[in-house]
Design a protein around this motif. Structure first.
Motif, PDB file in Angstrom:
ATOM      1  N   GLN A  23      -0.350 -25.543  47.423  1.00  0.00           N
ATOM      2  CA  GLN A  23       0.766 -25.369  48.350  1.00  0.00           C
ATOM      3  C   GLN A  23       2.077 -25.764  47.670  1.00  0.00           C
ATOM      4  O   GLN A  23       2.159 -26.766  46.967  1.00  0.00           O
ATOM      5  CB  GLN A  23       0.552 -26.216  49.597  1.00  0.00           C
ATOM      6  N   GLY A  24       3.106 -24.929  47.891  1.00  0.00           N
ATOM      7  CA  GLY A  24       4.413 -25.183  47.304  1.00  0.00           C
ATOM      8  C   GLY A  24       4.581 -24.590  45.920  1.00  0.00           C
ATOM      9  O   GLY A  24       5.651 -24.718  45.315  1.00  0.00           O
ATOM     10  N   LYS A  25       3.542 -23.941  45.406  1.00  0.00           N
ATOM     11  CA  LYS A  25       3.597 -23.352  44.069  1.00  0.00           C
ATOM     12  C   LYS A  25       3.478 -21.837  44.154  1.00  0.00           C
ATOM     13  O   LYS A  25       2.691 -21.326  44.950  1.00  0.00           O
ATOM     14  CB  LYS A  25       2.456 -23.878  43.198  1.00  0.00           C
ATOM     15  N   PRO A  26       4.234 -21.120  43.327  1.00  0.00           N
ATOM     16  CA  PRO A  26       4.016 -19.675  43.255  1.00  0.00           C
ATOM     17  C   PRO A  26       2.712 -19.401  42.513  1.00  0.00           C
ATOM     18  O   PRO A  26       2.310 -20.165  41.628  1.00  0.00           O
ATOM     19  CB  PRO A  26       5.221 -19.164  42.468  1.00  0.00           C
ATOM     20  N   LEU A  27       2.049 -18.310  42.899  1.00  0.00           N
ATOM     21  CA  LEU A  27       0.755 -17.981  42.310  1.00  0.00           C
ATOM     22  C   LEU A  27       0.741 -16.530  41.834  1.00  0.00           C
ATOM     23  O   LEU A  27       1.347 -15.661  42.458  1.00  0.00           O
ATOM     24  CB  LEU A  27      -0.359 -18.134  43.350  1.00  0.00           C
ATOM     25  N   ILE A  28       0.010 -16.300  40.757  1.00  0.00           N
ATOM     26  CA  ILE A  28      -0.410 -14.953  40.387  1.00  0.00           C
ATOM     27  C   ILE A  28      -1.921 -14.969  40.530  1.00  0.00           C
ATOM     28  O   ILE A  28      -2.602 -15.759  39.877  1.00  0.00           O
ATOM     29  CB  ILE A  28      -0.009 -14.582  38.947  1.00  0.00           C
ATOM     30  N   ILE A  29      -2.431 -14.125  41.417  1.00  0.00           N
ATOM     31  CA  ILE A  29      -3.871 -14.037  41.663  1.00  0.00           C
ATOM     32  C   ILE A  29      -4.326 -12.686  41.137  1.00  0.00           C
ATOM     33  O   ILE A  29      -3.743 -11.656  41.491  1.00  0.00           O
ATOM     34  CB  ILE A  29      -4.194 -14.198  43.153  1.00  0.00           C
ATOM     35  N   VAL A  30      -5.356 -12.694  40.293  1.00  0.00           N
ATOM     36  CA  VAL A  30      -5.763 -11.468  39.608  1.00  0.00           C
ATOM     37  C   VAL A  30      -7.281 -11.378  39.516  1.00  0.00           C
ATOM     38  O   VAL A  30      -7.955 -12.375  39.287  1.00  0.00           O
ATOM     39  CB  VAL A  30      -5.111 -11.406  38.199  1.00  0.00           C
ATOM     40  N   ASN A  31      -7.809 -10.155  39.734  1.00  0.00           N
ATOM     41  CA  ASN A  31      -9.234  -9.928  39.476  1.00  0.00           C
ATOM     42  C   ASN A  31      -9.372  -9.508  38.015  1.00  0.00           C
ATOM     43  O   ASN A  31      -8.647  -8.636  37.551  1.00  0.00           O
ATOM     44  CB  ASN A  31      -9.841  -8.895  40.429  1.00  0.00           C
ATOM     45  N   THR A  32     -10.246 -10.158  37.298  1.00  0.00           N
ATOM     46  CA  THR A  32     -10.338  -9.980  35.853  1.00  0.00           C
ATOM     47  C   THR A  32     -11.692  -9.412  35.445  1.00  0.00           C
ATOM     48  O   THR A  32     -12.637  -9.387  36.226  1.00  0.00           O
ATOM     49  CB  THR A  32     -10.123 -11.322  35.127  1.00  0.00           C
ATOM     50  N   ALA A  33     -11.755  -8.982  34.193  1.00  0.00           N
ATOM     51  CA  ALA A  33     -13.015  -8.544  33.584  1.00  0.00           C
ATOM     52  C   ALA A  33     -12.893  -8.743  32.078  1.00  0.00           C
ATOM     53  O   ALA A  33     -11.851  -8.458  31.488  1.00  0.00           O
ATOM     54  CB  ALA A  33     -13.301  -7.088  33.914  1.00  0.00           C
ATOM     55  N   SER A  34     -13.937  -9.224  31.476  1.00  0.00           N
ATOM     56  CA  SER A  34     -13.907  -9.576  30.054  1.00  0.00           C
ATOM     57  C   SER A  34     -14.139  -8.399  29.116  1.00  0.00           C
ATOM     58  O   SER A  34     -13.783  -8.470  27.951  1.00  0.00           O
ATOM     59  CB  SER A  34     -14.968 -10.644  29.765  1.00  0.00           C
ATOM     60  N   LYS A  35     -14.754  -7.331  29.614  1.00  0.00           N
ATOM     61  CA  LYS A  35     -15.113  -6.215  28.737  1.00  0.00           C
ATOM     62  C   LYS A  35     -14.423  -4.924  29.174  1.00  0.00           C
ATOM     63  O   LYS A  35     -15.013  -3.861  29.188  1.00  0.00           O
ATOM     64  CB  LYS A  35     -16.637  -6.040  28.724  1.00  0.00           C
ATOM     65  N   CYS A  36     -13.171  -5.021  29.519  1.00  0.00           N
ATOM     66  CA  CYS A  36     -12.394  -3.909  30.064  1.00  0.00           C
ATOM     67  C   CYS A  36     -11.286  -3.547  29.073  1.00  0.00           C
ATOM     68  O   CYS A  36     -10.821  -4.400  28.317  1.00  0.00           O
ATOM     69  CB  CYS A  36     -11.794  -4.353  31.404  1.00  0.00           C
ATOM     70  N   VAL A 131       2.371 -14.361  44.728  1.00  0.00           N
ATOM     71  CA  VAL A 131       2.446 -15.124  45.969  1.00  0.00           C
ATOM     72  C   VAL A 131       3.565 -16.146  45.839  1.00  0.00           C
ATOM     73  O   VAL A 131       3.663 -16.842  44.812  1.00  0.00           O
ATOM     74  CB  VAL A 131       1.092 -15.839  46.239  1.00  0.00           C
ATOM     75  N   ASP A 132       4.408 -16.258  46.865  1.00  0.00           N
ATOM     76  CA  ASP A 132       5.514 -17.221  46.795  1.00  0.00           C
ATOM     77  C   ASP A 132       5.046 -18.638  47.139  1.00  0.00           C
ATOM     78  O   ASP A 132       3.881 -18.855  47.470  1.00  0.00           O
ATOM     79  CB  ASP A 132       6.696 -16.766  47.653  1.00  0.00           C
ATOM     80  N   GLN A 133       5.979 -19.580  47.093  1.00  0.00           N
ATOM     81  CA  GLN A 133       5.671 -20.996  47.316  1.00  0.00           C
ATOM     82  C   GLN A 133       5.218 -21.298  48.731  1.00  0.00           C
ATOM     83  O   GLN A 133       4.705 -22.374  49.013  1.00  0.00           O
ATOM     84  CB  GLN A 133       6.903 -21.870  46.994  1.00  0.00           C
ATOM     85  N   ASN A 134       5.408 -20.339  49.643  1.00  0.00           N
ATOM     86  CA  ASN A 134       4.980 -20.522  51.026  1.00  0.00           C
ATOM     87  C   ASN A 134       3.626 -19.874  51.307  1.00  0.00           C
ATOM     88  O   ASN A 134       3.178 -19.841  52.446  1.00  0.00           O
ATOM     89  CB  ASN A 134       6.039 -19.955  51.981  1.00  0.00           C
TER      90      ASN A 134
END
Length: 159
Positions: A23-36, A131-134
């Motif tokens: 909470q209070g922090k901006p986030l980058i949320i990402v779905n990842t793959a190692s062999k892409c 995602v913003d800090q809120n």
């Protein structure tokens, strides 16, 4: 109103982590793959993380094996691969589904907040949400968008 901070996710060891801790922090949320073919995006995500973590940025990686089985079966292989090949120091969580009947609740929420160009479904690995800090989803980026092209939007929410 529901925000990202209302969700709980699984860590690689199976323990649950409340996103309220961010909470209070901006986030980058990402779905990842190692062999892409897009796996080199880990480099750009790590660059953003290193550059802005002092201002609170957190990058959260969620391995997904729904697109042509491009993720290791063993989560330890995934985390080692990310660390050894791309120097990833941001959190990598347990493997999840981002589409279908077993969609992770966090990703169901993200997709509802910011739909893609043609539908809300995630088309491929490395779909990124800012995602913003809120805890509000402010932008969704296509899998092919270089993470460094997100920097202007990131800086805007940091200021």
């Amino acid at each position: 109103m529901t925000t990202v901070y209302d969700f709980t996710v699984k860590m690689t060891n199976g323990e649950e982590k409340r996103l309220k801790q961010y909470q209070g922090k901006p986030l980058i949320i990402v779905n990842t793959a190692s062999k892409c073919g897009l796996t080199p995006q880990f480099k750009g995500l790590q660059e953003l993380y290193e550059k802005y973590k002092g201002q609170g940025l957190e990058v959260l990686g969620f391995p997904c094996d729904q697109f042509n089985n491009q993720e290791f079966d063993n989560i330890e292989e995934t985390t080692q691969f990310c660390q050894l090949n791309y120097g990833v120091s941001f959190p990598i969580f347990a493997k999840i589904d981002v589409n279908g009947e077993n969609t992770d609740p966090l990703f169901a929420f993200l997709k509802e907040q910011k739909k893609g160009l043609l539908s809300k479904n995630i088309k491929w690995n490395f779909t990124k949400f800012l995602v913003d800090q809120n805890g509000h989803v402010v932008e969704r980026y296509a899998p092919t968008t270089d993470p460094l092209k997100m920097e202007n939007d990131l800086v805007r929410i940091l200021n």
